[in-house]
Design a protein around this motif. Structure first.
Motif, PDB file in Angstrom:
ATOM      1  N   ASN A 244      33.703  36.568  31.985  1.00  0.00           N
ATOM      2  CA  ASN A 244      33.340  35.238  32.442  1.00  0.00           C
ATOM      3  C   ASN A 244      33.778  34.243  31.372  1.00  0.00           C
ATOM      4  O   ASN A 244      33.101  34.042  30.366  1.00  0.00           O
ATOM      5  N   ASN A 245      34.932  33.646  31.561  1.00  0.00           N
ATOM      6  CA  ASN A 245      35.546  32.838  30.510  1.00  0.00           C
ATOM      7  C   ASN A 245      34.683  31.650  30.113  1.00  0.00           C
ATOM      8  O   ASN A 245      34.597  31.297  28.932  1.00  0.00           O
ATOM      9  N   HIS A 246      34.036  31.038  31.087  1.00  0.00           N
ATOM     10  CA  HIS A 246      33.174  29.901  30.774  1.00  0.00           C
ATOM     11  C   HIS A 246      32.018  30.331  29.864  1.00  0.00           C
ATOM     12  O   HIS A 246      31.712  29.659  28.868  1.00  0.00           O
ATOM     13  N   GLN A 247      31.400  31.459  30.172  1.00  0.00           N
ATOM     14  CA  GLN A 247      30.288  31.942  29.357  1.00  0.00           C
ATOM     15  C   GLN A 247      30.770  32.381  27.980  1.00  0.00           C
ATOM     16  O   GLN A 247      30.072  32.198  26.976  1.00  0.00           O
ATOM     17  N   VAL A 248      31.954  32.973  27.914  1.00  0.00           N
ATOM     18  CA  VAL A 248      32.501  33.395  26.625  1.00  0.00           C
ATOM     19  C   VAL A 248      32.713  32.198  25.712  1.00  0.00           C
ATOM     20  O   VAL A 248      32.336  32.209  24.531  1.00  0.00           O
ATOM     21  N   HIS A 249      33.310  31.138  26.236  1.00  0.00           N
ATOM     22  CA  HIS A 249      33.566  29.958  25.414  1.00  0.00           C
ATOM     23  C   HIS A 249      32.263  29.286  24.982  1.00  0.00           C
ATOM     24  O   HIS A 249      32.140  28.829  23.834  1.00  0.00           O
ATOM     25  N   CYS A 250      31.289  29.221  25.877  1.00  0.00           N
ATOM     26  CA  CYS A 250      29.994  28.623  25.521  1.00  0.00           C
ATOM     27  C   CYS A 250      29.299  29.424  24.421  1.00  0.00           C
ATOM     28  O   CYS A 250      28.746  28.850  23.464  1.00  0.00           O
ATOM     29  N   SER A 251      29.313  30.748  24.538  1.00  0.00           N
ATOM     30  CA  SER A 251      28.651  31.577  23.537  1.00  0.00           C
ATOM     31  C   SER A 251      29.348  31.467  22.184  1.00  0.00           C
ATOM     32  O   SER A 251      28.692  31.417  21.134  1.00  0.00           O
ATOM     33  N   PRO A 323      24.143  39.772  25.869  1.00  0.00           N
ATOM     34  CA  PRO A 323      25.603  39.641  25.810  1.00  0.00           C
ATOM     35  C   PRO A 323      26.316  40.096  27.076  1.00  0.00           C
ATOM     36  O   PRO A 323      27.485  39.759  27.268  1.00  0.00           O
ATOM     37  N   ARG A 324      25.644  40.848  27.947  1.00  0.00           N
ATOM     38  CA  ARG A 324      26.274  41.262  29.197  1.00  0.00           C
ATOM     39  C   ARG A 324      26.561  40.081  30.117  1.00  0.00           C
ATOM     40  O   ARG A 324      27.286  40.231  31.104  1.00  0.00           O
ATOM     41  N   GLN A 325      25.988  38.929  29.815  1.00  0.00           N
ATOM     42  CA  GLN A 325      26.290  37.745  30.613  1.00  0.00           C
ATOM     43  C   GLN A 325      27.732  37.292  30.438  1.00  0.00           C
ATOM     44  O   GLN A 325      28.206  36.426  31.185  1.00  0.00           O
ATOM     45  N   LEU A 326      28.431  37.842  29.447  1.00  0.00           N
ATOM     46  CA  LEU A 326      29.840  37.510  29.267  1.00  0.00           C
ATOM     47  C   LEU A 326      30.717  38.169  30.323  1.00  0.00           C
ATOM     48  O   LEU A 326      31.898  37.850  30.428  1.00  0.00           O
ATOM     49  N   LEU A 327      30.160  39.100  31.098  1.00  0.00           N
ATOM     50  CA  LEU A 327      30.907  39.802  32.131  1.00  0.00           C
ATOM     51  C   LEU A 327      30.576  39.240  33.497  1.00  0.00           C
ATOM     52  O   LEU A 327      29.495  38.691  33.723  1.00  0.00           O
ATOM     53  N   SER A 412      33.306  30.041  39.657  1.00  0.00           N
ATOM     54  CA  SER A 412      33.139  29.243  38.455  1.00  0.00           C
ATOM     55  C   SER A 412      34.227  29.512  37.438  1.00  0.00           C
ATOM     56  O   SER A 412      34.568  28.659  36.647  1.00  0.00           O
ATOM     57  N   ASP A 413      34.797  30.720  37.422  1.00  0.00           N
ATOM     58  CA  ASP A 413      35.860  31.034  36.481  1.00  0.00           C
ATOM     59  C   ASP A 413      37.246  30.867  37.099  1.00  0.00           C
ATOM     60  O   ASP A 413      38.251  31.248  36.506  1.00  0.00           O
ATOM     61  N   GLY A 414      37.342  30.304  38.345  1.00  0.00           N
ATOM     62  CA  GLY A 414      38.627  30.059  38.970  1.00  0.00           C
ATOM     63  C   GLY A 414      39.274  31.290  39.569  1.00  0.00           C
ATOM     64  O   GLY A 414      40.443  31.248  39.951  1.00  0.00           O
ATOM     65  N   GLU A 415      38.568  32.393  39.705  1.00  0.00           N
ATOM     66  CA  GLU A 415      39.140  33.634  40.226  1.00  0.00           C
ATOM     67  C   GLU A 415      38.230  34.207  41.306  1.00  0.00           C
ATOM     68  O   GLU A 415      37.434  35.115  41.050  1.00  0.00           O
ATOM     69  N   PRO A 416      38.270  33.691  42.531  1.00  0.00           N
ATOM     70  CA  PRO A 416      37.440  34.242  43.614  1.00  0.00           C
ATOM     71  C   PRO A 416      37.888  35.645  43.967  1.00  0.00           C
ATOM     72  O   PRO A 416      39.073  35.987  43.897  1.00  0.00           O
ATOM     73  N   HIS A 417      36.945  36.458  44.357  1.00  0.00           N
ATOM     74  CA  HIS A 417      37.243  37.858  44.643  1.00  0.00           C
ATOM     75  C   HIS A 417      36.351  38.347  45.775  1.00  0.00           C
ATOM     76  O   HIS A 417      35.356  37.730  46.129  1.00  0.00           O
ATOM     77  N   CYS A 418      36.726  39.496  46.319  1.00  0.00           N
ATOM     78  CA  CYS A 418      35.956  40.123  47.389  1.00  0.00           C
ATOM     79  C   CYS A 418      34.687  40.727  46.794  1.00  0.00           C
ATOM     80  O   CYS A 418      34.728  41.403  45.766  1.00  0.00           O
ATOM     81  N   SER A 419      33.565  40.504  47.450  1.00  0.00           N
ATOM     82  CA  SER A 419      32.292  41.000  46.920  1.00  0.00           C
ATOM     83  C   SER A 419      32.083  42.481  47.193  1.00  0.00           C
ATOM     84  O   SER A 419      31.145  43.076  46.657  1.00  0.00           O
ATOM     85  N   MET A 420      32.951  43.087  48.004  1.00  0.00           N
ATOM     86  CA  MET A 420      32.784  44.508  48.332  1.00  0.00           C
ATOM     87  C   MET A 420      33.711  45.401  47.514  1.00  0.00           C
ATOM     88  O   MET A 420      33.277  46.342  46.874  1.00  0.00           O
ATOM     89  N   CYS A 421      35.004  45.085  47.513  1.00  0.00           N
ATOM     90  CA  CYS A 421      35.945  45.910  46.742  1.00  0.00           C
ATOM     91  C   CYS A 421      36.254  45.317  45.377  1.00  0.00           C
ATOM     92  O   CYS A 421      36.969  45.934  44.578  1.00  0.00           O
ATOM     93  N   ARG A 422      35.757  44.115  45.078  1.00  0.00           N
ATOM     94  CA  ARG A 422      35.904  43.459  43.780  1.00  0.00           C
ATOM     95  C   ARG A 422      37.333  43.032  43.455  1.00  0.00           C
ATOM     96  O   ARG A 422      37.622  42.648  42.339  1.00  0.00           O
TER      97      ARG A 422
END
Length: 523
Positions: A244-251, A323-327, A412-422
């Protein structure tokens, strides 16, 4: 004749010496120049006998506000635990957790500093020194607890939890707290019962020990902070594409800012311990700058904690405690303890194109998995998104609406993805700049306009308050309230603007996929 001349010379020398001596020698609170006292920034008056009221009120109010916020966060955290618990509600509310201890220690630290500024003129000087000294043990206790917590996550692989306290390092942390509070008690006893010569030596030695401990804590803070939030080892990440790039930069920004404040306070405290070697030879301007910068750094260290621990209801969602919030995490997980979306290289297969309609029908239903309908008048074409391993048909408009509703977690990180297959969707955004203006709703425009108007109004109000003829104390209070309100408005505006941009971008994007013929799939 000779005696008369000698008496005149003696009288002239006494006159010159009397004009160069300041009243009460400035009480040791300033320097004397041409018979006038140049007071230190915290004092005023002809002989520096008074306290500089605007100075002490400004810092005192800020420290009291931080203390009140920390106490409020502690109370709200306890109330939240009480309401969420199904049994033993009172025991759960009073249970010791890392977040509650940090709230408590920082509330006491800022309270002691606020009382130091507020009561400087009303209590004996040794008591004010004791209040000033109480700030550092509570600060060291907060920083030490955070370092121990990070060390357990990194070295022991402990999974963070909102109800978790120290498991393996609680003995070492208890010994550390006993040492720093023993030093504080010794300083209080020495201040009350020992003569001035011994008192100065003991106080200087204890302040030096605290400065050394702050340097040690600073080093450990950086060591584990870099491992957790720069190398991302605390999040157990092996693939940086799922961060999660936004969370990484904030941390990382939070880690660097706190480390800067810590190092500054430790070095300035060392300078204060060695003030007997440089203070007399420095100018009053240099002393003033040193004192103001010192208190600003102390303020920054204290203010960092309530800002970083803002989520009192779910502290396990904070990067500082998890720290797992970075993922990135799955959106369809029903449990609170989500699993990171990390896949091995074997499971990350490339997209296999759909050769014909029958291959789709064998792996998925004929209906849109969102609206559960095959034909729709306003939901766009039925398609299978590129890279989606589920091969589940979905209407293009339904998918866009779903992504807009879930933008807080998936876009939020600009990379939408499928919630089932990721798997990430292949999207394109129109190159024209009109997508932002077209994507924002009227409600969003009105809300942001109100925020901007409120910020501008606060700036005008501060300027009018400063130029007014009201009392200095009232000016300081009004300006302080305006600054705090302005910070809240700016933070809310940035948050709303970020969400609005994300929603507008989601509304303008085009998701690539293979169109499915409805006639071919009809039976």
């Amino acid at each position: 004749m000779t005696s008369l001349l000698a008496s005149n010379i003696t009288w002239m020398s006494l006159t010159v010496s009397n004009t160069s001596v300041c009243p009460d020698d400035c009480l040791g609170r300033g320097s004397c120049s041409k018979g006038m006292c140049s007071c230190e920034v915290q004092y005023s008056g002809t002989s520096c006998q008074f306290v500089n009221l605007p100075y002490v009120v400004s810092f005192g109010c800020i420290f009291h506000v931080i203390s009140a916020v920390s106490f409020l966060q502690l109370i709200l955290s306890m109330v939240s635990d009480y309401r969420q618990s199904t049994k033993s509600k009172l025991k759960t509310a009073l249970r010791m957790t890392t977040s509650k201890c940090l709230y408590f220690f920082m509330a006491l630290a800022t309270l002691s500093k606020g009382l130091y500024f507020s009561l400087m003129e009303h209590i004996p000087s040794q008591w004010t020194l004791n209040l000033q000294s109480a700030y550092y043990p509570f600060l060291l206790a907060s920083l030490g607890l955070l370092v121990c917590f990070w060390a357990e996550i990194y070295t022991k692989g402990i999974k963070p939890s909102s109800s978790l306290f120290l498991l393996h390092s609680h003995i070492a942390y208890s010994v550390f707290c006993v040492v720093i509070y023993t030093l504080l008690g010794a300083k209080w006893i020495v201040t009350e019962f020992v003569d001035d010569a011994v008192k100065d030596r003991v106080n200087t030695s204890i302040d030096g020990i605290w400065a050394g401990l702050m340097l040690v804590v600073f080093v450990l803070f950086l060591v584990y902070g870099v491992e957790l939030f720069f190398k991302i080892r605390g999040a157990f990440a092996t693939d940086t594409s799922h961060l999660n790039n936004h969370q990484v930069h904030c941390s990382r920004f939070g880690l660097v800012s706190q480390a800067t404040f810590q190092l500054s306070v430790a070095l300035l405290l060392i300078c204060d311990v060695s003030s007997s070697y440089w203070k007399d030879s420095s100018s009053m301007l240099e002393r003033t700058v040193y004192d103001i910068v010192f208190h600003i750094m102390e303020l920054g260290v204290a203010l960092w904690f309530p800002c970083a621990l803002w989520n009192w209801k779910r502290p396990d969602k904070l990067w500082i405690l998890n720290p797992r919030q970075l993922l990135q995490f799955s959106e369809d997980s029903e449990s609170d303890e989500r699993t990171p979306l990390l896949k091995s290289s074997e499971s990350q297969s490339s997209y296999k194109s759909v050769d014909d309609v029958s291959s789709v029908s064998e792996n998925s239903s004929n209906d849109c998995w969102i609206c559960l309908e095959r034909e729709a008048t306003d939901d766009g074409v039925l398609m299978v998104p590129v890279n989606c391993e589920c091969r589940c048909p979905v209407h293009h408009s339904c998918l866009k609406k779903w992504l807009m509703e879930k933008q807080a977690s998936s876009f939020s990180d600009g990379e939408p993805h499928c919630s089932m297959c990721r798997q990430k969707y292949v999207i394109s955004v129109p190159p024209s700049s009109g997508w932002l203006l077209a994507g924002l709703t009227v409600k969003q425009w009105v809300c942001m306009s109100v925020h901007v108007a409120a910020i501008c109004g606060l700036v005008v109000a501060v300027e009018l308050t400063v130029d007014s003829e009201m009392a200095d104390l009232l000016k300081v209070l009004l300006v302080g309230v305006a600054i705090i309100t302005g910070i809240v408005c700016v933070r809310s505006l940035v948050y709303k603007l970020r969400n609005a941009i994300s929603q507008a971008k989601a509304a303008a994007m085009v998701i690539q996929g293979r169109v499915i013929s409805i006639e071919a799939k009809s039976i």
